[in-house]
Design a protein around this motif. Structure first.
Motif, mmCIF file in Angstrom:
data_model
loop_
_atom_site.group_PDB
_atom_site.id
_atom_site.type_symbol
_atom_site.label_atom_id
_atom_site.label_comp_id
_atom_site.label_asym_id
_atom_site.label_seq_id
_atom_site.Cartn_x
_atom_site.Cartn_y
_atom_site.Cartn_z
ATOM 1 N N ILE A 24 85.330 82.225 70.743
ATOM 2 C CA ILE A 24 86.721 82.682 70.660
ATOM 3 C C ILE A 24 87.581 81.917 71.652
ATOM 4 O O ILE A 24 88.681 81.462 71.326
ATOM 5 N N PHE A 25 87.068 81.725 72.885
ATOM 6 C CA PHE A 25 87.837 80.973 73.885
ATOM 7 C C PHE A 25 87.937 79.492 73.507
ATOM 8 O O PHE A 25 88.937 78.848 73.802
ATOM 9 N N LEU A 26 86.912 78.953 72.853
ATOM 10 C CA LEU A 26 86.988 77.577 72.361
ATOM 11 C C LEU A 26 88.086 77.462 71.314
ATOM 12 O O LEU A 26 88.902 76.531 71.343
ATOM 13 N N PHE A 27 88.137 78.411 70.392
ATOM 14 C CA PHE A 27 89.171 78.429 69.361
ATOM 15 C C PHE A 27 90.553 78.545 69.993
ATOM 16 O O PHE A 27 91.496 77.841 69.603
ATOM 17 N N GLU A 28 90.687 79.421 70.994
ATOM 18 C CA GLU A 28 91.963 79.586 71.698
ATOM 19 C C GLU A 28 92.375 78.279 72.377
ATOM 20 O O GLU A 28 93.534 77.882 72.359
ATOM 21 N N LEU A 29 91.409 77.590 72.967
ATOM 22 C CA LEU A 29 91.679 76.313 73.627
ATOM 23 C C LEU A 29 92.173 75.268 72.621
ATOM 24 O O LEU A 29 93.130 74.538 72.888
ATOM 25 N N LEU A 30 91.536 75.228 71.454
ATOM 26 C CA LEU A 30 91.944 74.277 70.419
ATOM 27 C C LEU A 30 93.342 74.596 69.877
ATOM 28 O O LEU A 30 94.132 73.686 69.613
ATOM 29 N N ILE A 57 95.792 73.390 72.452
ATOM 30 C CA ILE A 57 95.953 71.934 72.361
ATOM 31 C C ILE A 57 96.870 71.583 71.187
ATOM 32 O O ILE A 57 97.749 70.731 71.304
ATOM 33 N N GLY A 58 96.666 72.258 70.053
ATOM 34 C CA GLY A 58 97.493 71.985 68.876
ATOM 35 C C GLY A 58 98.951 72.327 69.083
ATOM 36 O O GLY A 58 99.832 71.608 68.609
ATOM 37 N N LEU A 59 99.231 73.402 69.798
ATOM 38 C CA LEU A 59 100.616 73.822 70.003
ATOM 39 C C LEU A 59 101.315 73.066 71.126
ATOM 40 O O LEU A 59 102.464 72.674 70.992
ATOM 41 N N GLU A 60 100.612 72.875 72.221
ATOM 42 C CA GLU A 60 101.265 72.313 73.404
ATOM 43 C C GLU A 60 101.074 70.813 73.545
ATOM 44 O O GLU A 60 101.704 70.189 74.392
ATOM 45 N N TYR A 86 104.776 81.672 69.826
ATOM 46 C CA TYR A 86 103.350 81.475 69.589
ATOM 47 C C TYR A 86 102.583 81.348 70.909
ATOM 48 O O TYR A 86 101.503 81.905 71.072
ATOM 49 N N GLU A 87 103.176 80.603 71.834
ATOM 50 C CA GLU A 87 102.538 80.419 73.147
ATOM 51 C C GLU A 87 102.409 81.754 73.879
ATOM 52 O O GLU A 87 101.360 82.057 74.457
ATOM 53 N N ALA A 88 103.446 82.574 73.827
ATOM 54 C CA ALA A 88 103.396 83.891 74.466
ATOM 55 C C ALA A 88 102.356 84.780 73.791
ATOM 56 O O ALA A 88 101.593 85.484 74.469
ATOM 57 N N ALA A 89 102.289 84.731 72.468
ATOM 58 C CA ALA A 89 101.296 85.522 71.737
ATOM 59 C C ALA A 89 99.882 85.089 72.107
ATOM 60 O O ALA A 89 98.994 85.932 72.314
ATOM 61 N N ILE A 90 99.674 83.784 72.216
ATOM 62 C CA ILE A 90 98.350 83.286 72.607
ATOM 63 C C ILE A 90 98.018 83.725 74.027
ATOM 64 O O ILE A 90 96.887 84.127 74.314
#
Length: 155
Positions: free
Chosen positions: A85-91, A94-97, A25-29
């Protein structure tokens, strides 16, 4: 004893799968964010090209330039889309890491850019539109600096 060993092996296998899934998931993000940064950079280049043509036309150096006022609403809308979109990516990050992001300088740089983009959208642009700065948007150095910093996000 055998069942205890089997449970222990399954438990370690499950945690190993979770770790692999998290890394995927981290690599995909990361790849998705890279593509979005590239698209955002291309949009900024196009915006600068049209803006430069409009300034060239004002100075009498060009006659075939597109009107900047026709394009500004499009660029503002697309820039706003990228900010969210970048805000969503940031959130999602945060949720994953979770706590790992607190020690990541790149995360804090991205967070700064997102906050600056939100500040630009909800504070600076409304002030410009109401003439709160007493001038045109091209005279605002902070706005230019924040937009220039977005290009460094790709690094």
């Amino acid at each position: 004893s055998t069942s205890t060993n089997a449970k222990a092996l399954r438990g370690s296998s499950d945690s190993g799968k979770a770790k692999i899934n998290s890394e995927l998931y981290e690599a995909a993000i990361n790849y998705t964010a890279g593509i979005l940064v590239l698209l955002n950079s291309m949009l900024m280049l196009l915006e600068l090209e049209i803006e430069g043509g409009a300034i060239g036309k004002e100075l009498g150096m060009r006659t075939d330039s597109a009107k900047l006022s026709d394009w500004q609403p499009v660029f503002r809308f697309l820039d706003g889309c990228f900010v969210f979109i970048f805000l969503f990516e940031l959130l999602i990050r945060i949720g994953l890491e979770r706590r790992k992001v607190l020690h990541d300088i790149a995360f804090w740089f991205d967070a700064f850019l997102v906050i600056a983009g939100l500040f630009d959208m909800f504070v600076i642009l409304p002030m410009i539109q109401s003439d709160g700065f007493g001038g045109e948007p091209k005279n605002i150095v902070l706005l230019r600096l924040v937009r220039a910093l977005k290009a460094f996000r790709a690094m």
